[in-house]
Design a protein around this motif. Structure first.
Motif, PDB file in Angstrom:
ATOM      1  N   PHE A  75      -2.080  -6.486  13.747  1.00 57.25           N
ATOM      2  CA  PHE A  75      -1.814  -5.246  14.470  1.00 57.25           C
ATOM      3  C   PHE A  75      -1.034  -5.513  15.756  1.00 57.25           C
ATOM      4  CE2 PHE A  75      -5.502  -3.375  12.090  1.00 57.25           C
ATOM      5  CZ  PHE A  75      -4.814  -2.282  11.569  1.00 57.25           C
ATOM      6  N   LEU A  76      -1.410  -6.581  16.477  1.00 56.87           N
ATOM      7  CA  LEU A  76      -0.775  -6.867  17.761  1.00 56.87           C
ATOM      8  C   LEU A  76       0.688  -7.246  17.590  1.00 56.87           C
ATOM      9  CD1 LEU A  76      -1.401  -7.047  20.801  1.00 56.87           C
ATOM     10  CD2 LEU A  76      -1.891  -9.493  20.463  1.00 56.87           C
ATOM     11  N   ALA A  77       0.994  -8.050  16.574  1.00 55.56           N
ATOM     12  CA  ALA A  77       2.378  -8.454  16.337  1.00 55.56           C
ATOM     13  C   ALA A  77       3.264  -7.246  16.052  1.00 55.56           C
ATOM     14  CB  ALA A  77       2.445  -9.445  15.178  1.00 55.56           C
ATOM     15  N   TYR A  78       2.786  -6.343  15.209  1.00 52.71           N
ATOM     16  CA  TYR A  78       3.569  -5.142  14.908  1.00 52.71           C
ATOM     17  C   TYR A  78       3.672  -4.222  16.125  1.00 52.71           C
ATOM     18  CZ  TYR A  78       4.172  -5.989   9.903  1.00 52.71           C
ATOM     19  OH  TYR A  78       4.561  -6.500   8.695  1.00 52.71           O
ATOM     20  N   ALA A  79       2.599  -4.140  16.912  1.00 50.96           N
ATOM     21  CA  ALA A  79       2.642  -3.302  18.116  1.00 50.96           C
ATOM     22  C   ALA A  79       3.705  -3.808  19.090  1.00 50.96           C
ATOM     23  CB  ALA A  79       1.276  -3.279  18.789  1.00 50.96           C
ATOM     24  N   TYR A  80       3.820  -5.133  19.235  1.00 51.40           N
ATOM     25  CA  TYR A  80       4.824  -5.696  20.131  1.00 51.40           C
ATOM     26  C   TYR A  80       6.244  -5.476  19.618  1.00 51.40           C
ATOM     27  CZ  TYR A  80       1.529  -8.044  23.267  1.00 51.40           C
ATOM     28  OH  TYR A  80       0.566  -8.304  24.205  1.00 51.40           O
ATOM     29  N   GLU A  81       6.397  -5.209  18.340  1.00 52.62           N
ATOM     30  CA  GLU A  81       7.719  -4.874  17.814  1.00 52.62           C
ATOM     31  C   GLU A  81       8.159  -3.487  18.274  1.00 52.62           C
ATOM     32  OE1 GLU A  81       9.679  -6.816  16.234  1.00 52.62           O
ATOM     33  OE2 GLU A  81       8.443  -8.406  15.383  1.00 52.62           O
ATOM     34  N   HIS A  82       7.200  -2.644  18.679  1.00 55.76           N
ATOM     35  CA  HIS A  82       7.503  -1.257  19.038  1.00 55.76           C
ATOM     36  C   HIS A  82       7.339  -0.939  20.520  1.00 55.76           C
ATOM     37  CE1 HIS A  82       7.949   0.142  14.891  1.00 55.76           C
ATOM     38  NE2 HIS A  82       6.907  -0.605  14.591  1.00 55.76           N
ATOM     39  N   GLY A  83       6.802  -1.850  21.310  1.00 56.17           N
ATOM     40  CA  GLY A  83       6.570  -1.527  22.713  1.00 56.17           C
ATOM     41  C   GLY A  83       6.563  -2.734  23.616  1.00 56.17           C
ATOM     42  N   ASP A  84       6.623  -2.477  24.922  1.00 60.51           N
ATOM     43  CA  ASP A  84       6.636  -3.523  25.939  1.00 60.51           C
ATOM     44  C   ASP A  84       5.249  -4.120  26.134  1.00 60.51           C
ATOM     45  OD1 ASP A  84       9.326  -3.029  26.346  1.00 60.51           O
ATOM     46  OD2 ASP A  84       8.973  -1.632  28.000  1.00 60.51           O
ATOM     47  N   LEU A  85       5.225  -5.301  26.718  1.00 58.72           N
ATOM     48  CA  LEU A  85       3.969  -5.975  27.034  1.00 58.72           C
ATOM     49  C   LEU A  85       3.083  -5.107  27.924  1.00 58.72           C
ATOM     50  CD1 LEU A  85       2.288  -8.689  27.041  1.00 58.72           C
ATOM     51  CD2 LEU A  85       3.524  -9.252  29.145  1.00 58.72           C
ATOM     52  N   SER A  86       3.692  -4.464  28.928  1.00 58.27           N
ATOM     53  CA  SER A  86       2.918  -3.677  29.891  1.00 58.27           C
ATOM     54  C   SER A  86       2.390  -2.377  29.307  1.00 58.27           C
ATOM     55  CB  SER A  86       3.771  -3.373  31.132  1.00 58.27           C
ATOM     56  OG  SER A  86       4.923  -2.635  30.777  1.00 58.27           O
ATOM     57  N   ARG A  87       2.803  -2.004  28.105  1.00 58.07           N
ATOM     58  CA  ARG A  87       2.283  -0.810  27.440  1.00 58.07           C
ATOM     59  C   ARG A  87       1.317  -1.171  26.319  1.00 58.07           C
ATOM     60  NH1 ARG A  87       3.099   2.539  31.425  1.00 58.07           N
ATOM     61  NH2 ARG A  87       5.294   2.973  31.821  1.00 58.07           N
ATOM     62  N   VAL A  88       1.730  -2.080  25.451  1.00 56.37           N
ATOM     63  CA  VAL A  88       0.889  -2.462  24.321  1.00 56.37           C
ATOM     64  C   VAL A  88      -0.379  -3.159  24.790  1.00 56.37           C
ATOM     65  CG1 VAL A  88       0.728  -3.919  22.254  1.00 56.37           C
ATOM     66  CG2 VAL A  88       2.833  -2.640  22.728  1.00 56.37           C
ATOM     67  N   TYR A  89      -0.212  -4.112  25.686  1.00 59.50           N
ATOM     68  CA  TYR A  89      -1.349  -4.932  26.122  1.00 59.50           C
ATOM     69  C   TYR A  89      -2.473  -4.096  26.733  1.00 59.50           C
ATOM     70  CZ  TYR A  89      -3.563  -9.254  27.767  1.00 59.50           C
ATOM     71  OH  TYR A  89      -4.434 -10.290  27.970  1.00 59.50           O
ATOM     72  N   PRO A  90      -2.173  -3.154  27.645  1.00 55.69           N
ATOM     73  CA  PRO A  90      -3.277  -2.356  28.214  1.00 55.69           C
ATOM     74  C   PRO A  90      -4.042  -1.545  27.179  1.00 55.69           C
ATOM     75  CG  PRO A  90      -1.322  -2.153  29.572  1.00 55.69           C
ATOM     76  CD  PRO A  90      -0.887  -2.840  28.316  1.00 55.69           C
ATOM     77  N   ILE A  91      -3.337  -0.951  26.219  1.00 56.27           N
ATOM     78  CA  ILE A  91      -4.028  -0.162  25.199  1.00 56.27           C
ATOM     79  C   ILE A  91      -4.868  -1.070  24.310  1.00 56.27           C
ATOM     80  CG2 ILE A  91      -3.734   1.377  23.228  1.00 56.27           C
ATOM     81  CD1 ILE A  91      -1.116   2.315  24.496  1.00 56.27           C
ATOM     82  N   ALA A  92      -4.259  -2.155  23.852  1.00 60.58           N
ATOM     83  CA  ALA A  92      -4.947  -3.056  22.935  1.00 60.58           C
ATOM     84  C   ALA A  92      -6.172  -3.696  23.573  1.00 60.58           C
ATOM     85  CB  ALA A  92      -3.977  -4.140  22.448  1.00 60.58           C
ATOM     86  N   ARG A  93      -6.034  -4.114  24.836  1.00 57.71           N
ATOM     87  CA  ARG A  93      -7.141  -4.779  25.508  1.00 57.71           C
ATOM     88  C   ARG A  93      -8.099  -3.791  26.166  1.00 57.71           C
ATOM     89  NH1 ARG A  93      -7.759  -9.109  23.109  1.00 57.71           N
ATOM     90  NH2 ARG A  93      -9.383  -9.461  24.666  1.00 57.71           N
ATOM     91  N   PHE A 135       3.663   8.072  26.504  1.00 58.19           N
ATOM     92  CA  PHE A 135       4.074   9.446  26.211  1.00 58.19           C
ATOM     93  C   PHE A 135       4.963  10.021  27.314  1.00 58.19           C
ATOM     94  CE2 PHE A 135      -0.007   8.653  24.124  1.00 58.19           C
ATOM     95  CZ  PHE A 135       0.348   8.908  22.806  1.00 58.19           C
ATOM     96  N   SER A 136       4.647   9.752  28.565  1.00 55.28           N
ATOM     97  CA  SER A 136       5.431  10.335  29.659  1.00 55.28           C
ATOM     98  C   SER A 136       6.844   9.759  29.724  1.00 55.28           C
ATOM     99  CB  SER A 136       4.718  10.112  30.996  1.00 55.28           C
ATOM    100  OG  SER A 136       4.559   8.729  31.268  1.00 55.28           O
ATOM    101  N   VAL A 144       0.958   3.093  19.515  1.00 54.89           N
ATOM    102  CA  VAL A 144      -0.398   3.500  19.882  1.00 54.89           C
ATOM    103  C   VAL A 144      -1.413   3.201  18.781  1.00 54.89           C
ATOM    104  CG1 VAL A 144      -1.876   5.427  20.568  1.00 54.89           C
ATOM    105  CG2 VAL A 144       0.434   5.232  21.511  1.00 54.89           C
ATOM    106  N   PRO A 145      -1.208   3.678  17.530  1.00 49.95           N
ATOM    107  CA  PRO A 145      -2.190   3.344  16.494  1.00 49.95           C
ATOM    108  C   PRO A 145      -2.265   1.853  16.198  1.00 49.95           C
ATOM    109  CG  PRO A 145      -0.279   4.424  15.525  1.00 49.95           C
ATOM    110  CD  PRO A 145      -0.168   4.582  17.005  1.00 49.95           C
TER     111      PRO A 145
END
Length: 278
Positions: A75-93, A135-136, A144-145
């Protein structure tokens, strides 16, 4: 939680942010995860062979851990394909400690005080604020998912590994074998998705992701050990201070913009950490 355990977990949080930053810098995130997993698995096997073989009851926990860790990385690898570290990491963690806290009411018996609960909640609020820009700022909502899927897997392996290490009685051996199991499950998944090209990556890519692998191994070894001597939900939440380290790495090393929203979110994270120590 003693002061020594507290700072050990903070150190693990820094290592966790570091290896995520290294994976994010790679062109192919799945390839990076694959190399990281292979190096961890090989190193884990070397360590495991120096320890006593786990008893039969421990293997059920190790098998579950392998499944959860593989899902987390996928999930994390695919999430990083779609978003920045500062966005994916906070949601995931960030979502993970909230999930662990909820499950701890039914599954765990660790004592958590009122101030510690408050600290975890404030920590979670800071992490969620850090992620609202998805979103903003009209960023890809697909992350996100994927990030939430990573968070669910994180919550799963946090509980499984915390309890499994206690059943094992040897946190060093348990961590070594869980990374072996992770490689057993994750390797065929990556080969099925990406083919054999991952094995022919150049030496620079292997070197970069090998550094990430050892940072990841060290970070989680400390975390699992901490979960054998301190409340699992509290350790899981304290690990999420890696969000703050990730923001600082992005700002100071990669030149990411530091806006007011990120600064306020970082302050909430620090405040949550302080409350867990009261």
């Amino acid at each position: 939680m003693t002061l020594f355990v507290f700072f050990a977990v903070l150190g693990a949080a820094f290592l966790h942010a570091t290896w995520n930053a290294l994976i994010k810098t790679g062109a192919d995130k799945m390839t990076g995860m694959m190399i990281l997993t292979l190096v961890q698995g090989g190193f884990g096997l070397v360590i495991a062979l120096t320890r006593d073989f786990p008893e039969a009851a421990v293997w059920w926990w190790l098998l579950g851990s392998g499944v959860f860790h593989s899902a987390y990385k996928l999930f994390l690898a695919y999430a990083y394909e779609h978003g920045d570290l500062s966005r994916v990491y906070p949601i995931a963690r960030g979502a993970a400690p909230m999930m662990v806290l909820g499950l701890s009411f039914w599954l765990l018996s660790d004592p958590i005080g009122g101030m510690e609960y408050l600290g975890i909640v404030i920590l979670g609020c800071g992490i969620l604020m850090m992620a609202r820009g998805v979103f903003s700022n009209a960023e890809s909502a697909r992350l996100v998912p994927l990030a939430l899927g990573s968070a669910m897997a994180t919550a799963g392996y946090s509980i499984v590994d915390g309890l499994g290490a206690r059943v094992s009685g040897d946190a060093v051996a348990y961590v070594a074998w869980l990374f072996v199991m992770d490689a057993v499950f994750f390797t065929p998944i990556c080969v099925a998705l990406k083919g054999r090209a991952v094995f022919t990556s150049d030496l620079r890519i292997w070197g970069l992701n090998s550094v990430a692998a050892f940072a990841s191994y060290g970070a989680y070894a400390v975390a699992v050990w901490a979960m054998t001597v301190a409340p699992i939900a509290l350790v899981t939440a304290l690990r999420e201070t890696s969000i703050l380290f990730a923001v600082l790495i992005g700002w100071l090393v990669f030149g990411d913009r530091m806006d007011r929203q990120k600064a306020v979110a970082a302050a909430l994270i620090v405040g949550g950490v302080v409350l867990t120590r009261l």
